[in-house]
Design an enzyme around this catalytic site. Structure first.
Site, PDB file in Angstrom:
ATOM      1  N   CYS A  54      40.121  37.880  34.735  1.00  0.00           N
ATOM      2  CA  CYS A  54      38.905  38.049  35.296  1.00  0.00           C
ATOM      3  C   CYS A  54      39.011  37.242  36.638  1.00  0.00           C
ATOM      4  O   CYS A  54      39.842  36.318  36.812  1.00  0.00           O
ATOM      5  CB  CYS A  54      37.748  37.863  34.435  1.00  0.00           C
ATOM      6  SG  CYS A  54      37.582  35.895  33.748  1.00  0.00           S
ATOM      7  N   CYS A  99      38.795  33.353  36.122  1.00  0.00           N
ATOM      8  CA  CYS A  99      39.996  32.670  35.754  1.00  0.00           C
ATOM      9  C   CYS A  99      40.912  32.591  37.121  1.00  0.00           C
ATOM     10  O   CYS A  99      41.439  31.609  37.091  1.00  0.00           O
ATOM     11  CB  CYS A  99      40.557  33.703  34.741  1.00  0.00           C
ATOM     12  SG  CYS A  99      39.862  33.765  32.981  1.00  0.00           S
TER      13      CYS A  99
END
Length: 77
Positions: free
Chosen positions: A10, A13
């Site tokens: 994501c 991250c």
């Protein structure tokens, strides 16, 4: 030093990975940085919320994007 950013890929991250990468380069740390997106490996670390940072096999942070000062503290700078 081995640093792993654990997450599903994501945006949070990716941002965490990029921040750590920048700090490692700026401070010329002898570190191996990698991304871990494998769900089984995340569960092996007991991670239920991402992103998470693992340093030398120990979970240091999970569940939010760290600040630059948090990353430096985690890395011992």
């Amino acid at each position: 030093m081995e640093i792993k950013v654990l997450g599903s890929g994501c945006a949070k991250c990716k941002t965490t990975y990029e921040m750590i990468e920048k700090i490692v380069k700026e401070n010329q740390l002898d570190a191996t940085l990698s991304k871990v997106e494998d769900i089984v490996e995340l569960l092996n670390y007991g991670i239920m919320t991402t992103p998470a940072i693992v340093v030398d096999g120990e979970v240091k942070l999970k569940g939010h994007i760290p600040t630059e000062s948090e990353i430096k503290k985690i890395l011992g700078i």
